[in-house]
Design an enzyme around this catalytic site. Structure first.
Site, short mmCIF file in Angstrom:
data_model
loop_
_atom_site.label_atom_id
_atom_site.label_comp_id
_atom_site.label_asym_id
_atom_site.label_seq_id
_atom_site.Cartn_x
_atom_site.Cartn_y
_atom_site.Cartn_z
N GLY A 9 7.40 -7.31 -5.80
CA GLY A 9 6.69 -6.64 -4.85
C GLY A 9 7.36 -6.95 -3.67
N CYS A 99 -7.64 -9.08 -2.44
CA CYS A 99 -6.45 -8.17 -2.51
C CYS A 99 -5.50 -8.41 -3.64
CB CYS A 99 -5.71 -7.94 -1.24
SG CYS A 99 -4.27 -6.85 -1.27
N CYS A 195 -4.48 -7.52 6.57
CA CYS A 195 -3.54 -6.57 6.57
C CYS A 195 -4.03 -5.19 7.18
CB CYS A 195 -3.11 -6.34 5.13
SG CYS A 195 -4.37 -5.94 3.98
#
Length: 372
Positions: A9, A99, A195
Site C-alpha cells: 500500500g 479505516c 485523513c
C-alpha cells in the site's frame, strides 16, 4: 509481466516508500497500490492527487508496477457514516481504527488477492509474530511511532497475509535510508490528524454534516460560564477552542472540557487540568475484538492504552458473556473518552481492544443518571 507476491500500500509518504524499498531489497516480487479513500469534496483541501503522484514516482524509482483503486465509496459507508453518527451522539470516534479494519485490511487485501498476490504490506510501525499456532500483532520497535493501537481490530486472516517491513526500524533511521535510496518522499512531511480533514478547520468541516446548535457552558456545579457553538465539536480534556474570557470570581487559568450532556446541549468545563471530573478508575466497553480470535481468559491482568501514545497503564479486565469488557485501572485515568478505543497489551503483544462505552467519571455518571 509476472504476478507480484506482495502488494504494498503506497500512500505517497516516506513510511510506505521505505516499506516498498525494503521488500525490493529483500528480493521480493512487489507491486504498489495507491488507495484513494476520500473523494474530493470541493474544498480544495484533498491532497490525494499530490499523494498519488508521489506514490507513482516512488514505484518508478523502485522499478515496480503501480496500481490504483478508488475505495472512497467503501470508506464513506464503512468509516465516515459511523464517524458522523458517533459525533452526533456526543462520542469521539477514532476513524483510523475503522479505516484499517474496513478499508486497508479488507478492501485493499481483497484487491491484492484479485491481482494474484499472496501478501499485502503497509508502512505501519508494527510487527507480526507467530506463537502457539496463532499469529500475533506486536508493537513496533520505535515505541514513539508504534501504531499497533490503530491495528488492534486485525484478526488471524489479516495478520497471516500481512507484512510490516518497517516495524523493526526507528523513524530517524528510516528517513536516512529513504534519502540514500533517492526516494522522492525522503523529506516529505508526515501527515497528521484525520485523513479526510487534513489541514482544514475541524469545526468548519464537521459543521457541513452536523448542523451546529449553540448552548450553555457550565461548571460542574451548574453555574453558567459561557456559550458553546455545538457540544459535539468538543472532546473530554480539550482546552483549545473554548474561547472563555475572564469570568468574574474565577482565576485567570485555562478551562478544560470535563463533560458533555448531549440531550440538554450542555458542555461542562473546569479550570483544573487534573480536575476530579476528568478522572476515572473504571471503564465499560462494547464487545471486544481479539487478535487471536478469543480472550486470554474471562478475567486477567494486563496493560492498556485508552489513547494513542499513552503510557501503558496496569489494569484488570473482566470479559462478560456478551464480549463486553470491564476494565479496572490500578490508578485513576484522565479524560478516558467514550467512542475512543481501549487497547490491551501483554508486553509487546497486542491482545485486542474495544470501543469505550462508559466510565465511572463522576460527571459522566451524573449525566447518565439524569438521562435515565
Amino acid at each position: 509481466m509476472s504476478t507480484p507476491r506482495v502488494i504494498v500500500g503506497v500512500s505517497g509518504g516516506v513510511d510506505s516508500s521505505v516499506a516498498a524499498l525494503r521488500l525490493v531489497q529483500a528480493g521480493e516480487s512487489v507491486a504498489g497500490l495507491f488507495m484513494q479513500n476520500w473523494a474530493d469534496d470541493g474544498s480544495g483541501e484533498c491532497r490525494a492527487e499530490d499523494d498519488r503522484r508521489d506514490a507513482v514516482a516512488v514505484c518508478g524509482r523502485l522499478g515496480i508496477p503501480f496500481h490504483f483503486r478508488d475505495f472512497s465509496a467503501e470508506y464513506w459507508q464503512g468509516v465516515f457514516e459511523h464517524f458522523l453518527a458517533e459525533y452526533a451522539a456526543g462520542r469521539t470516534p477514532n476513524p483510523d481504527v475503522l479505516c484499517n479494519r474496513e478499508v486497508k485490511f479488507k478492501h485493499f487485501l481483497d484487491a491484492a488477492r484479485e491481482l494474484g498476490a499472496e501478501k499485502i504490506a503497509t508502512g505501519h510501525y508494527a510487527r507480526i509474530g507467530f506463537h502457539g499456532g496463532r499469529w500475533q500483532l506486536l508493537r513496533g520497535i520505535d515505541r514513539g511511532k508504534d501504531q499497533s493501537y490503530f491495528l488492534h481490530q486485525l484478526g488471524q486472516d489479516q495478520l497471516s497475509a500481512t507484512l510490516f517491513p518497517i516495524g523493526e526500524m526507528q523513524k530517524q533511521d528510516l528517513r536516512a535510508v529513504a534519502r540514500e535510496a533517492g526516494l522522492p518522499t525522503h523529506d516529505k512531511k508526515d501527515s497528521t490528524g484525520i485523513c479526510f480533514i487534513g489541514e482544514r478547520d475541524f469545526r468548519e468541516f464537521l459543521g457541513r454534516y452536523l448542523p451546529a446548535r449553540r448552548g450553555e457552558m457550565r461548571d460542574p456545579q451548574g453555574q453558567r460560564i459561557g456559550e458553546h457553538p455545538g457540544v459535539f465539536y468538543f472532546t473530554l480534556g480539550q482546552r483549545e477552542g473554548l474561547q472563555i474570557g475572564g469570568v468574574r470570581g474565577r482565576p485567570a487559568a485555562p478551562w478544560y472540557v470535563v463533560g458533555k450532556d448531549v440531550v440538554n446541549n450542555i458542555l461542562y468545563v473546569d479550570q483544573d487540568t487534573l480536575s476530579p471530573y476528568l478522572q476515572s478508575n473504571r471503564l465499560w466497553s462494547e464487545p471486544a475484538h481479539w487478535t487471536t480470535g478469543s480472550a486470554p481468559s474471562a478475567h486477567f491482568a494486563c496493560t492498556a492504552q485508552t489513547r494513542y501514545r499513552q503510557t501503558d497503564e496496569p489494569c484488570s479486565v473482566t470479559v462478560a458473556d456478551d464480549g463486553r469488557l470491564e476494565v479496572a485501572f490500578a490508578r485513576p485515568q484522565r479524560a478516558v473518552t467514550p467512542g475512543q478505543s481501549v487497547v490491551l497489551y501483554d508486553g509487546d503483544v497486542c491482545l485486542g481492544g474495544a470501543v469505550i462505552a462508559a466510565t465511572d467519571a463522576p460527571l459522566e455518571r451524573r449525566i447518565a443518571e439524569q438521562a435515565a
